[in-house]
Design an enzyme around this catalytic site. Structure first.
Site, PDB file in Angstrom:
ATOM      1  N   ILE A  98       4.734  -4.645   0.287  1.00  0.00           N
ATOM      2  CA  ILE A  98       3.821  -5.049   1.358  1.00  0.00           C
ATOM      3  C   ILE A  98       3.478  -6.529   1.247  1.00  0.00           C
ATOM      4  O   ILE A  98       3.331  -7.227   2.260  1.00  0.00           O
ATOM      5  CB  ILE A  98       2.543  -4.177   1.360  1.00  0.00           C
ATOM      6  CG1 ILE A  98       1.777  -4.337   2.671  1.00  0.00           C
ATOM      7  CG2 ILE A  98       1.649  -4.498   0.172  1.00  0.00           C
ATOM      8  CD1 ILE A  98       2.492  -3.787   3.874  1.00  0.00           C
ATOM      9  N   SER A 133       1.829 -11.413 -10.723  1.00  0.00           N
ATOM     10  CA  SER A 133       2.540 -10.145 -10.857  1.00  0.00           C
ATOM     11  C   SER A 133       3.082 -10.039 -12.271  1.00  0.00           C
ATOM     12  O   SER A 133       3.521 -11.041 -12.850  1.00  0.00           O
ATOM     13  CB  SER A 133       3.692 -10.047  -9.850  1.00  0.00           C
ATOM     14  OG  SER A 133       4.392  -8.826 -10.011  1.00  0.00           O
ATOM     15  N   ARG A 134       3.054  -8.831 -12.815  1.00  0.00           N
ATOM     16  CA  ARG A 134       3.588  -8.635 -14.169  1.00  0.00           C
ATOM     17  C   ARG A 134       5.104  -8.678 -14.186  1.00  0.00           C
ATOM     18  O   ARG A 134       5.713  -8.841 -15.228  1.00  0.00           O
ATOM     19  CB  ARG A 134       3.112  -7.290 -14.725  1.00  0.00           C
ATOM     20  CG  ARG A 134       1.631  -7.238 -15.044  1.00  0.00           C
ATOM     21  CD  ARG A 134       1.218  -5.889 -15.557  1.00  0.00           C
ATOM     22  NE  ARG A 134       1.449  -4.846 -14.566  1.00  0.00           N
ATOM     23  CZ  ARG A 134       1.196  -3.545 -14.778  1.00  0.00           C
ATOM     24  NH1 ARG A 134       0.758  -3.144 -15.953  1.00  0.00           N
ATOM     25  NH2 ARG A 134       1.411  -2.673 -13.822  1.00  0.00           N
ATOM     26  N   LYS A 186      -5.262  -2.146   2.087  1.00  0.00           N
ATOM     27  CA  LYS A 186      -5.775  -0.778   2.216  1.00  0.00           C
ATOM     28  C   LYS A 186      -5.070   0.148   1.220  1.00  0.00           C
ATOM     29  O   LYS A 186      -3.899  -0.098   0.866  1.00  0.00           O
ATOM     30  CB  LYS A 186      -5.612  -0.265   3.654  1.00  0.00           C
ATOM     31  CG  LYS A 186      -4.151  -0.148   4.145  1.00  0.00           C
ATOM     32  CD  LYS A 186      -3.538   1.194   3.780  1.00  0.00           C
ATOM     33  CE  LYS A 186      -2.086   1.288   4.135  1.00  0.00           C
ATOM     34  NZ  LYS A 186      -1.444   2.514   3.628  1.00  0.00           N
ATOM     35  N   ASP A 241      -1.756   7.811   2.037  1.00  0.00           N
ATOM     36  CA  ASP A 241      -1.533   6.362   2.065  1.00  0.00           C
ATOM     37  C   ASP A 241      -1.129   5.924   3.472  1.00  0.00           C
ATOM     38  O   ASP A 241      -1.727   4.992   4.020  1.00  0.00           O
ATOM     39  CB  ASP A 241      -0.482   5.960   1.033  1.00  0.00           C
ATOM     40  CG  ASP A 241      -0.232   4.459   1.038  1.00  0.00           C
ATOM     41  OD1 ASP A 241      -1.030   3.723   0.435  1.00  0.00           O
ATOM     42  OD2 ASP A 241       0.759   4.022   1.654  1.00  0.00           O
TER      43      ASP A 241
END
Length: 308
Positions: free
Chosen positions: A14, A36-37, A91, A169
């Site tokens: 997303i 971000s990992r 969201k 979701d």
């Protein structure tokens, strides 16, 4: 006014498909960091493995968009709000209602903007649908949200865990539209949630609601649909039928049909910029309340195991 210096936290599908292009297209923002990992981030933009690394050693930021799974979002949001950072929450805004309420209190104390985003509310047909329905008698509503989880959430194990919502979701997108366009509030009467034998979140749900004037609202959610996908809301009124299809992008009224290009995330970021300028927050948890009610009051039915 100088552009808002924003970081994107969580670089999943997303974020790459929607957030990064929307930020690049909006002159009110400038992307100054990603977190971000996994992966290397965006070429030419400083990248960090964790939010605390960014806040301690990275470029100064005014705002952050949290695109992580909801189960880990509260800690990150609290860390940012403690520094007065404006927050855009993908969201659902959190894994629980209580943690979102806590974030609201932190935002108020810090003076930061907190925006709990519902991207489907910014689909092209939603605002005119809301206007057309205002003041009309609602006789019944049918919500059908059926899609293929393997297409939209491939290999995303977190979505099947507690707090990941499962079929809710996408289903919460439909609820975000319905709670926005229908003139009366509505509440759950009954629900059946289908859980795969090997998963902790539902793959389908059949739900019956009722609005405060007694109009029935039926919702059909399923993550097992292949081929054409279905994202429809049909509202029967005293003035005829309204249909929102394609996730809210196409509006059909008794006398006309309207359709427009996808502009959901452009609208979200325009709204976020306006909230920051005015020093306001926008945190509506009504769609998440209805999902929580489904888990609280719905009957559980076990179905066959699901494998990606």
């Amino acid at each position: 006014m100088a552009p808002v210096r924003i970081a994107v936290v969580g670089l999943g599908k997303i974020a790459r498909d929607q957030h990064l292009p929307a930020i690049a297209a909006n002159p009110a923002f400038t992307l100054v960091a990603t977190v971000s990992r996994e992966g290397d981030g965006v070429p030419g933009v400083p990248h960090f493995q964790s939010l605390d690394q960014l806040l301690e050693r990275g470029p100064a930021i005014d705002a952050a968009a949290l695109c992580t799974p909801p189960q880990v979002r509260h800690e990150l949001a609290a860390m940012a709000l403690a520094r007065g950072t404006h927050l855009f929450l993908e969201k659902p805004p959190g894994a629980t209602l209580a943690e979102v309420a806590a974030l609201q209190g932190m935002a108020q104390a810090s003076g930061a903007t907190l925006f709990a985003s519902w991207h489907s509310r910014f689909a092209a047909g939603v605002a005119p649908a809301r206007s057309w329905l205002a003041g009309r008698r609602i006789d019944r509503v049918q919500i059908t949200w059926r899609e293929d989880v393997r297409v939209w959430h491939p290999g995303q194990a977190w979505i099947w865990e507690p707090g990941g919502l499962g079929v809710f979701d996408p289903g919460i997108n439909a609820l975000s539209i319905a709670t926005h366009i229908l003139p009366q509030r509505f509440f759950l009467k009954s629900a059946v949630l289908e859980f795969p034998a090997n998963r902790a979140a539902p793959i389908a749900a059949d739900m019956h609601f009722c609005d405060t004037h007694g109009a029935p609202i039926h919702m059909d959610l399923d993550w097992r649909q292949t081929g054409p996908q279905t994202w429809d809301i049909v509202v029967e009124t005293d003035a005829g039928r309204l249909t929102l299809s394609n996730g809210g992008a196409v509006l059909a009224l008794p006398d006309r049909t309207e359709r427009d290009e996808d502009r959901e995330y452009a609208g979200l970021y325009a709204h976020f910029a306006a909230l920051i300028r005015s020093g306001q927050c926008d945190v509506d948890v009504t769609p998440l309340q209805l999902v929580a009610d489904a888990f609280l009051c719905g009957r559980r039915r076990e179905v066959e195991a699901f494998e990606d």
